[in-house]
Design an enzyme around this catalytic site. Structure first.
Site, PDB file in Angstrom:
ATOM      1  N   GLU A  33      39.741  34.158   3.760  1.00 47.33           N
ATOM      2  CA  GLU A  33      38.194  34.629   3.263  1.00 47.33           C
ATOM      3  C   GLU A  33      38.892  35.366   1.949  1.00 47.33           C
ATOM      4  OE1 GLU A  33      34.815  36.384   5.127  1.00 47.33           O
ATOM      5  OE2 GLU A  33      34.777  37.473   2.744  1.00 47.33           O
ATOM      6  N   HIS A  75      39.646  36.022  -2.105  1.00 49.89           N
ATOM      7  CA  HIS A  75      39.452  35.120  -3.661  1.00 49.89           C
ATOM      8  C   HIS A  75      39.458  35.931  -5.199  1.00 49.89           C
ATOM      9  CE1 HIS A  75      35.329  35.572  -0.690  1.00 49.89           C
ATOM     10  NE2 HIS A  75      35.870  36.926  -0.369  1.00 49.89           N
ATOM     11  N   HIS A  79      29.968  33.035   2.757  1.00 45.42           N
ATOM     12  CA  HIS A  79      29.833  34.016   2.651  1.00 45.42           C
ATOM     13  C   HIS A  79      28.736  35.018   2.203  1.00 45.42           C
ATOM     14  CE1 HIS A  79      32.167  37.287  -0.040  1.00 45.42           C
ATOM     15  NE2 HIS A  79      33.165  37.252   0.932  1.00 45.42           N
ATOM     16  N   ASP A 113      39.868  39.084   2.992  1.00 47.37           N
ATOM     17  CA  ASP A 113      39.453  39.381   2.272  1.00 47.37           C
ATOM     18  C   ASP A 113      39.887  40.134   1.197  1.00 47.37           C
ATOM     19  OD1 ASP A 113      36.664  39.549   1.553  1.00 47.37           O
ATOM     20  OD2 ASP A 113      35.886  40.685   2.484  1.00 47.37           O
TER      21      ASP A 113
HETATM   22  C1  GRE Z   1      33.722  40.493  -0.440  1.00 45.64           C
HETATM   23  O1  GRE Z   1      34.828  39.922  -0.694  1.00 45.64           O
HETATM   24  O2  GRE Z   1      33.291  40.633   1.038  1.00 45.64           O
HETATM   25  C2  GRE Z   1      33.179  42.038  -0.920  1.00 45.64           C
HETATM   26  C3  GRE Z   1      32.603  41.707  -2.067  1.00 45.64           C
HETATM   27  C4  GRE Z   1      32.293  43.103  -2.829  1.00 45.64           C
HETATM   28  C5  GRE Z   1      32.844  43.556  -2.474  1.00 45.64           C
HETATM   29  C6  GRE Z   1      33.169  43.512  -1.245  1.00 45.64           C
HETATM   30  C7  GRE Z   1      33.458  42.954  -0.702  1.00 45.64           C
HETATM   31  O3  GRE Z   1      32.556  40.377  -2.337  1.00 45.64           O
HETATM   32  O4  GRE Z   1      33.970  43.306   0.823  1.00 45.64           O
HETATM   33 ZN    ZN Z   2      35.020  38.424   1.036  1.00 39.84          ZN
END
Ligand code: GRE
Ligand code: ZN
Length: 334
Positions: free
Chosen positions: A9, A11, A163, A286
Site C-alpha cells: 500500500e 502511493h 483503499h 502506507d
Molecule cells: C493513506 O493512504 O492511508 C493516507 C492518505 C492520506 C492521508 C493519510 C493517510 O491517503 O494515511
Molecule cells: Zn494508503
C-alpha cells in the site's frame, strides 16, 4: 532464515493529482516530494528496511474524485503509463496496481485488462467510492453497474485493493466540528469498513466466489466486529433480508486479505490473524504517510509469530496472491 519483504500500500502521485492530494498534506510539505518522484530515496529506504519489492499505486483520492467521465478515463491511462515507467526502470524493486475510471465501468474493465495483460500490473487499487457529475453523486461498488467490472477482475485473477478515503461531507454530520475525526485518524476506517460490508452483503461474492479484496490498516476494524455483525443479522433480520448465501464472516475469511499498512499494533495484528488465518495477512507500510523504518522495525521485531508465519506475512502470501515471479529472490540475515 527470514525472507525480504514485499510492501503493497505504497502511493505515488501524478504531478497533476498531487495538488488535489494536498488536502492530505497540510503541514507536511516533504511528503509532496516523496509522493512525486523520489524513487532513489524510496529505494534507499527499502534497502535499509529489508523490503525487496514495493507495489506502487496512485495516491487517494486519485481517479475516484474526478467528476468528468472522459477526464477520469484519460487520467487513469496517464497514471498507469506513469506507474509502468517507474516499474520498467526497476522491475525487480517496483510493481504496480492499476488505477481505473469506474465512472465508466466498461472503460475501467478495458483499462484493467490493458494494465494486467500489456503492462504486467498485479491488481487494481481503488480509493473508495466513485464521484461523478457532482461531488455528492457517489457510487459504492456493491451497486449492480459494477458487477461486470468485478467479473473482469475475477477472470484476470488479480486482487482489488479497496483503499480508504473520507466520506462525502454531506453525509458526515457526525464528524463536523471535529477536524481530528477526519482522514486516517478515524473516518477513513469507518468509511472503508462500511464499504467492504456493503460489498459482502450484496451477493457479489456469491456471484464471483474467486474475487479477492485487500483491505489496509489491519482490516479497517472489521476483525473486531464480524462476530457481532453475524450475530445480530441472525437475531434481528433486516427487511428486506440481506441477499447472501453465507455468513458475512465467510466472505470476510474467504474473499478478503488484510495488510498492516499504517497499523503497527501487535495486539491488532494477532486479532486479525485469529480471524483470518495467517495466510491472509500481508506486510505493508502506507508510504509516504508512514515511515518505512518504523513499519519495518515493528514488523521485524515481532516475537509473537514463528519464522514460517513471519515469512508468509512478509512476502510469500503476497507472492502467491499477486503471482509475483521476482527473479533473484533474496533472503535477509535478520
Ligand atoms: C493513506 O493512504 O492511508 C493516507 C492518505 C492520506 C492521508 C493519510 C493517510 O491517503 O494515511
Ligand atoms: Zn494508503
Amino acid at each position: 532464515m527470514r525472507v525480504q519483504k514485499i510492501a503493497l500500500e505504497e502511493h505515488m502521485a501524478l504531478p497533476e493529482n498531487v495538488e488535489k492530494a494536498a488536502k492530505y498534506l497540510r503541514g507536511r510539505p516533504e511528503l509532496r516530494d516523496r509522493m512525486l518522484d523520489n524513487r532513489d530515496q524510496l529505494l534507499a529506504d527499502m534497502d535499509a528496511a529489508g523490503i525487496e519489492l514495493t507495489v506502487l499505486s496512485l495516491q487517494a483520492d486519485g481517479i475516484q474524485e474526478i467528476l468528468d467521465r472522459q477526464n477520469a478515463i484519460d487520467t487513469a491511462r496517464r497514471a498507469n503509463d506513469f506507474l509502468a515507467e517507474k516499474v520498467a526502470k526497476h522491475p525487480t524493486r517496483f510493481q504496480a496496481f492499476a488505477a481505473v475510471p469506474l465512472q465508466d465501468p466498461e472503460a475501467a474493465s478495458r483499462e484493467l485488462i490493458r494494465c494486467v495483460k500489456e503492462l504486467g500490473f498485479k491488481g487494481v487499487l481503488v480509493n473508495g467510492y466513485t464521484q461523478m457529475g457532482t461531488p455528492d453523486t457517489i457510487s459504492y461498488y456493491d451497486q449492480s453497474e459494477f458487477w461486470d467490472f468485478f467479473a473482469t477482475v475475477e477472470s484476470l485473477e488479480v486482487p482489488f485493493y479497496l483503499h480508504a478515503r473520507d466520506p462525502v461531507p454531506a453525509s458526515a454530520r457526525n464528524l463536523q466540528g471535529h477536524p481530528w475525526l477526519w482522514q486516517s485518524r478515524w473516518a477513513f476506517g469507518v468509511e472503508t469498513a462500511t464499504h467492504a460490508l456493503r460489498m459482502m452483503a450484496s451477493g457479489l461474492f456469491d456471484k464471483y466466489p474467486k474475487l479477492t479484496v485487500i483491505l489496509g490498516h489491519l482490516g479497517e476494524m472489521l476483525p473486531n466486529f464480524m462476530w457481532r455483525i453475524d450475530h445480530r443479522i441472525r437475531a434481528w433480520p433486516s427487511d428486506p433480508p440481506i441477499p447472501i448465501q453465507r455468513r458475512m464472516t465467510d466472505y470476510f475469511q474467504n474473499n478478503f486479505y488484510i495488510t498492516t499498512a499504517g497499523n503497527f499494533s501487535t495486539t491488532t495484528l494477532m486479532n486479525a490473524i485469529q480471524w483470518m488465518g495467517v495466510d491472509r495477512l500481508m506486510f505493508s507500510v502506507d508510504y509516504p504517510f508512514e515511515k518505512i523504518s518504523q513499519a519495518a522495525e515493528w514488523f521485524d521485531g515481532l516475537e509473537v509469530v514463528g519464522e514460517a508465519d513471519w515469512n508468509k506475512m512478509a512476502r510469500t502470501n503476497a507472492e502467491k496472491l499477486l503471482k509475483l515471479n521476482v527473479p533473484g529472490r533474496k533472503t535477509a540475515s535478520a
